[in-house]
Design a protein around this motif. Structure first.
Motif, short mmCIF file in Angstrom:
data_model
loop_
_atom_site.label_atom_id
_atom_site.label_comp_id
_atom_site.label_asym_id
_atom_site.label_seq_id
_atom_site.Cartn_x
_atom_site.Cartn_y
_atom_site.Cartn_z
N HIS A 168 0.81 -1.22 0.00
CA HIS A 168 0.00 0.00 0.00
C HIS A 168 0.84 1.27 0.00
O HIS A 168 0.29 2.37 -0.10
N TYR A 169 2.16 1.11 0.14
CA TYR A 169 3.02 2.31 0.26
C TYR A 169 3.20 2.99 -1.10
O TYR A 169 3.54 2.35 -2.10
N VAL A 178 -1.30 6.00 4.13
CA VAL A 178 -0.76 4.65 3.95
C VAL A 178 -1.23 3.73 5.09
O VAL A 178 -1.63 2.59 4.85
N ILE A 179 -1.17 4.24 6.31
CA ILE A 179 -1.57 3.44 7.47
C ILE A 179 -3.05 3.07 7.40
O ILE A 179 -3.44 1.94 7.67
N VAL A 180 -3.89 4.01 6.99
CA VAL A 180 -5.32 3.74 6.87
C VAL A 180 -5.60 2.73 5.76
O VAL A 180 -6.41 1.80 5.93
N LYS A 181 -4.93 2.88 4.61
CA LYS A 181 -5.15 1.96 3.49
C LYS A 181 -4.72 0.54 3.84
O LYS A 181 -5.32 -0.44 3.42
N ALA A 182 -3.63 0.41 4.61
CA ALA A 182 -3.10 -0.91 4.95
C ALA A 182 -3.92 -1.60 6.04
O ALA A 182 -3.77 -2.81 6.26
N GLU A 193 -4.09 -3.44 17.49
CA GLU A 193 -3.05 -2.44 17.71
C GLU A 193 -2.93 -1.49 16.52
O GLU A 193 -2.62 -0.31 16.69
N TRP A 194 -3.20 -1.99 15.31
CA TRP A 194 -3.14 -1.12 14.13
C TRP A 194 -4.29 -0.11 14.14
O TRP A 194 -4.10 1.05 13.75
N ARG A 195 -5.45 -0.55 14.59
CA ARG A 195 -6.58 0.39 14.71
C ARG A 195 -6.28 1.46 15.75
O ARG A 195 -6.65 2.63 15.58
N ARG A 196 -5.61 1.05 16.80
CA ARG A 196 -5.24 2.04 17.82
C ARG A 196 -4.25 3.04 17.24
O ARG A 196 -4.29 4.23 17.57
N LEU A 201 -3.24 8.67 15.42
CA LEU A 201 -2.83 9.66 14.43
C LEU A 201 -3.71 10.91 14.46
O LEU A 201 -3.28 11.98 14.04
N HIS A 202 -4.94 10.76 14.96
CA HIS A 202 -5.85 11.90 15.05
C HIS A 202 -5.62 12.73 16.30
O HIS A 202 -6.13 13.85 16.39
#
Length: 328
Positions: A168-169, A178-182, A193-196, A201-202
């Protein structure tokens, strides 16, 4: 009174006393949580330039570093209960261990002691305290072991995580994009942990969010990943090749790390078994030869060895936790 009835009476005494203490503590913590909610509202008001207000006892307790650390560990382990419940169970088990072990010693005195030892009235408070401390720490170790297993599962998916991120990068995308797409194609073990990370990021800078992610999963590869992503974000460089190189390093270290994680699992199970087996050995030795009662509970050297053994078992549990953090 029968042997089992005496032992049950001592354990029940500790259980009821522990329930009274725990019930009172939970009531106090409930009141503190209410006051803590008010304190949180005042802190938000203060951040907007209002009156700072007063600091409550509830806010002070929840702000303690050990409590905040335990709450974070429980969140990583995806436990749905609060820190208060774990603390209450720890306290309850400690009381059961203290009074139950004292009742067991008194019971063995009546059955196995001979001569003056049978008539002597005493309590091995030091040993009861050590057993209470060891038994009361079991819920804490359960949380830590569950966190350790969760981090090991994440560690085994770090290669898939980076490969998914590579897919996705794009240099033209921001790091947050990139983080949201992945996120949608992340391995299940990493999803929470990725959702956290997405949520962080917000509320925080990209640097803080990424390094917090790496700290929570406790992986040096995650630290390297965070460094690479931040370099690409800050300097606008394409780090795709560097990410592929990181995957290569992780694949080279994978077999060694899998063996290490397997040994840690064996160490964890073996340490837990050792604690139960130690209690069995003491009970069996006294049952096989009643004279051993004096060696364990009357002789000062024997009592000191039992207390030292309890300390060794506790330290062994700590070492299991400490051994779980490494690169992969």
């Amino acid at each position: 009174m029968s042997v089992s009835a005496q032992l049950m009476q001592g354990s029940l005494k500790g259980l009821l006393f522990g329930c009274w203490i725990v019930g009172s503590l939970l009531l106090v913590l409930w009141l503190l949580r209410i006051t803590g909610a008010g304190a949180a509202r005042r802190r938000r008001f203060r951040s907007l330039g209002g009156d700072p207000g007063r600091r409550t006892l509830g806010g002070s307790l929840t702000g303690l570093k050990p409590i905040r650390h335990l709450a974070e560990e429980m969140e990583v382990a995806e436990l749905k209960i609060g820190v208060e419940v774990i603390g209450a169970v720890m306290l309850l088990l400690a009381f059961v261990g203290f009074f139950g072990s004292d009742a067991a010693v008194q019971l063995m005195q009546q059955r196995f002691a001979v001569g003056a030892d049978r008539l002597q009235g005493f309590h091995v408070w030091g040993l009861s305290g050590a057993i209470a401390f060891l038994l009361g720490s079991f819920p804490y170790f359960y949380v830590r072991f569950r966190v350790q297993r969760k981090r090991h599962r994440i560690a085994n998916r770090m290669i898939m995580l980076v490969q998914n991120l590579i897919g996705h990068y794009r240099p033209r995308l921001t790091l947050a994009e990139v983080i949201v797409k992945a996120s949608k194609t992340m391995p299940d073990e990493v999803q929470s942990e990725w959702r956290r990370l997405e949520l962080a990021l917000h509320m925080k800078s990209v640097d803080e969010a990424l390094y917090e992610f790496a700290r929570r999963i406790q992986s040096e590869w995650a630290d390297d990943l965070a460094d690479l992503l931040l370099i690409g974000s800050h300097y606008g460089t394409d780090v795709t090749e560097s990410l592929h190189h990181l995957v290569g390093k992780m694949q080279a270290a994978k077999r060694h790390e899998e063996n290490r994680l397997a040994m840690i699992t064996v160490y964890r199970l073996g340490t837990t078994f050792m604690i139960g087996f130690a209690f069995f050995v003491v009970g069996f030795n006294i049952y096989a030869d009643g004279a051993n009662y004096r060696h364990y509970f009357v002789d000062p050297v024997g009592k000191s060895l039992l207390i030292a053994s309890s300390a060794v078992m506790f330290i062994s549990m700590i070492m299991v936790i400490k051994s779980g953090r490494k690169a992969f």
